[in-house]
Every structure is written in C-alpha cells, then in structure tokens.
Design an enzyme around this catalytic site. Structure first.
Site, PDB file in Angstrom:
ATOM      1  N   GLU A  72       0.843  -1.208   0.000  1.00 40.74           N
ATOM      2  CA  GLU A  72       0.000   0.000   0.000  1.00 40.74           C
ATOM      3  C   GLU A  72       0.866   1.240   0.000  1.00 40.74           C
ATOM      4  OE1 GLU A  72      -3.746   1.243   2.081  1.00 40.74           O
ATOM      5  OE2 GLU A  72      -3.318  -0.706   3.011  1.00 40.74           O
ATOM      6  N   ASP A 112       8.684   5.750  -7.905  1.00 38.96           N
ATOM      7  CA  ASP A 112       7.347   6.329  -7.778  1.00 38.96           C
ATOM      8  C   ASP A 112       7.383   7.675  -8.491  1.00 38.96           C
ATOM      9  OD1 ASP A 112       4.716   5.895  -6.756  1.00 38.96           O
ATOM     10  OD2 ASP A 112       5.033   7.577  -5.416  1.00 38.96           O
ATOM     11  N   TYR A 161      -0.217  11.533 -18.312  1.00 36.88           N
ATOM     12  CA  TYR A 161      -0.425  12.962 -18.559  1.00 36.88           C
ATOM     13  C   TYR A 161       0.400  13.477 -19.744  1.00 36.88           C
ATOM     14  CZ  TYR A 161      -2.755  12.574 -14.085  1.00 36.88           C
ATOM     15  OH  TYR A 161      -3.615  12.191 -13.089  1.00 36.88           O
TER      16      TYR A 161
HETATM   17  P1  IMP Z   1       4.121   5.298 -11.589  1.00 40.53           P
HETATM   18  O1  IMP Z   1       4.888   5.841 -10.432  1.00 40.53           O
HETATM   19  O2  IMP Z   1       5.020   4.946 -12.725  1.00 40.53           O
HETATM   20  O3  IMP Z   1       3.156   4.229 -11.200  1.00 40.53           O
HETATM   21  O4  IMP Z   1       3.230   6.501 -12.160  1.00 40.53           O
HETATM   22  C1  IMP Z   1       2.148   7.058 -11.450  1.00 40.53           C
HETATM   23  C2  IMP Z   1       1.289   7.906 -12.351  1.00 40.53           C
HETATM   24  O5  IMP Z   1       1.961   9.156 -12.616  1.00 40.53           O
HETATM   25  C3  IMP Z   1       1.015   7.316 -13.724  1.00 40.53           C
HETATM   26  O6  IMP Z   1      -0.116   6.494 -13.673  1.00 40.53           O
HETATM   27  C4  IMP Z   1       0.776   8.563 -14.551  1.00 40.53           C
HETATM   28  O7  IMP Z   1      -0.534   9.015 -14.371  1.00 40.53           O
HETATM   29  C5  IMP Z   1       1.716   9.578 -13.934  1.00 40.53           C
HETATM   30  N1  IMP Z   1       3.013   9.590 -14.644  1.00 40.53           N
HETATM   31  C6  IMP Z   1       4.220   9.211 -14.146  1.00 40.53           C
HETATM   32  N2  IMP Z   1       5.186   9.335 -15.067  1.00 40.53           N
HETATM   33  C7  IMP Z   1       4.577   9.790 -16.176  1.00 40.53           C
HETATM   34  C8  IMP Z   1       5.063  10.082 -17.491  1.00 40.53           C
HETATM   35  O8  IMP Z   1       6.250   9.931 -17.823  1.00 40.53           O
HETATM   36  N3  IMP Z   1       4.145  10.514 -18.364  1.00 40.53           N
HETATM   37  C9  IMP Z   1       2.824  10.685 -18.055  1.00 40.53           C
HETATM   38  N4  IMP Z   1       2.329  10.405 -16.867  1.00 40.53           N
HETATM   39  C10 IMP Z   1       3.188   9.960 -15.908  1.00 40.53           C
END
Ligand code: IMP
Length: 193
Positions: A40, A69, A151
C-alpha cells in the site's frame, strides 16, 4: 549480484533490466523472485512511497531492491495530483484524469507543472539511496499527441519546443524525462560504488 525490481510492470522491468544488466546485476521482477506483494502506497511523498515498496521486498529477500514512484505536480492545484496521479479524483481513465487537470486550470494564468520521479535503491546491506528527477514544464490548453501514457498528452516540457510530450518521439522522453534524470543519478551512483 541479484536485484529485485519492486514492480511487475513489464515495461519498467524491460527498461531497468536493459540498464542494470550491463552493470553486473541479475534483474528479477517481483513475481520472478516469487514475491507476491501489493504494498500500500501510504507515504506522503514520492520518496516515501518508493522507499515503502523497496523496503517491503528487502525485508523478505535481503538482496538489492529497486523501486520508483512518479507523478505530475501542477502548481496552482496545490501540486496535485502528485502522489495520487494514477488515481486522481478517483477517475477511472487517463483521459478523464487529464480533463480534470484541464478543467482545474480554466482561467488560470499560471499553468506551470512538473513531472517528478523518485527512484529508491536498497543495497545488499539494507541501506537506502534515493534519487529524484524533475522535469519542468506547463500544462497545454488541450490534449494532443498519442505517444507515451498518463499525462503526456497535456504536458509541455520546457525543453520540448512547445510540443506535448505525447507529440514527440518516445526517444525524446528516454533522454529528457524525470525518469531519465533519476535513473541517470542512479547509474552514476552504481558506477561509483
Ligand atoms: P508510476 O509511479 O510509474 O506508477 O506513475 C504514477 C502515475 O503518474 C502514472 O499512472 C501517470 O498518471 C503519472 N506519470 C508518471 N510518469 C509519467 C510520465 O512519464 N508521463 C505521463 N504520466 C506519468
């Protein structure tokens, strides 16, 4: 040396395996290591969440672990969606989450934003090392482009010539993004240790 990635996301596994194998690591995803955990993300920051994910695996496997993250921070939205980027306002699709950001910025002069990526490496002795990459930019007036994810269709990086990240070749992100910057710092550290 064995290294477990705190993810089963195949894209991330491939990306990190390509980078870390030449440095002498045998890279395993969580499931390849036989670890079935869904940690979590209860931290208040990207760094805390990256650490929580890596530490949970280190406590089971006692070998090197890597996690990350990341997310988008929009200045006038109080740096939201931030750590809630993947589940912003509880909206189910990426498109709806992007539209919520565009709605929140209606009539706002300041459209500045940044992507942040925090990488946590826990070494074989259990010590954590954190690396943060930041990619500054602005939020576009409307979605455009089909590359990338999340995004990318509404983020215009300061070094992108005015194009959304989703309108540029994937190779641009691989060398300029928040993730590329955090991973660059990780590589410098791993090469020097
Ligand atoms: P994670 O940490 O890779 O799981 O990313 C978490 C969330 O942040 C993703 O689901 C996207 O919504 C956003 N995010 C993180 N990195 C990117 C990127 O390089 N491009 C677009 N969105 C991103």
């Amino acid at each position: 040396m064995k290294l477990i990635l705190a993810t089963n996301n195949q894209g991330k596994v491939k990306e990190y395996r390509d980078i870390l194998t030449p440095l002498g690591f045998e890279v395993l995803s969580q499931s390849e290591a036989g670890i079935h955990l869904d940690v979590e993300e209860t931290g208040a920051t990207f760094a805390e969440n990256a650490y929580l994910k890596a530490k949970a695996i280190y406590d089971i496997a006692h070998c090197c672990v890597l996690s990350d993250d990341s997310g988008l921070q929009v200045t006038v939205l109080g740096n939201e969606p931030g750590i809630y980027s993947a589940r912003y306002k509880g909206l189910p699709t990426e498109h709806e989450r992007r539209m919520a950001i565009l709605d929140g910025l209606k009539d706002k002069a300041d459209r500045s934003a940044r992507f942040v990526c925090c990488v946590c490496f826990i070494d074989e002795g259990g010590k954590e090392h954190l690396f943060t990459g930041i990619w500054n930019g602005t939020i576009a007036e409307a979605e455009s482009g089909t590359n990338g994810f999340g995004y990318d269709p509404i983020f215009v990086a300061e070094d992108s010539g005015g194009h959304t990240t989703a309108s540029l070749p994937i190779s641009f992100k691989e060398t300029h993004s928040h993730r590329a910057k955090a991973v660059g710092q990780l590589m410098d550290y791993l090469r020097s240790r």
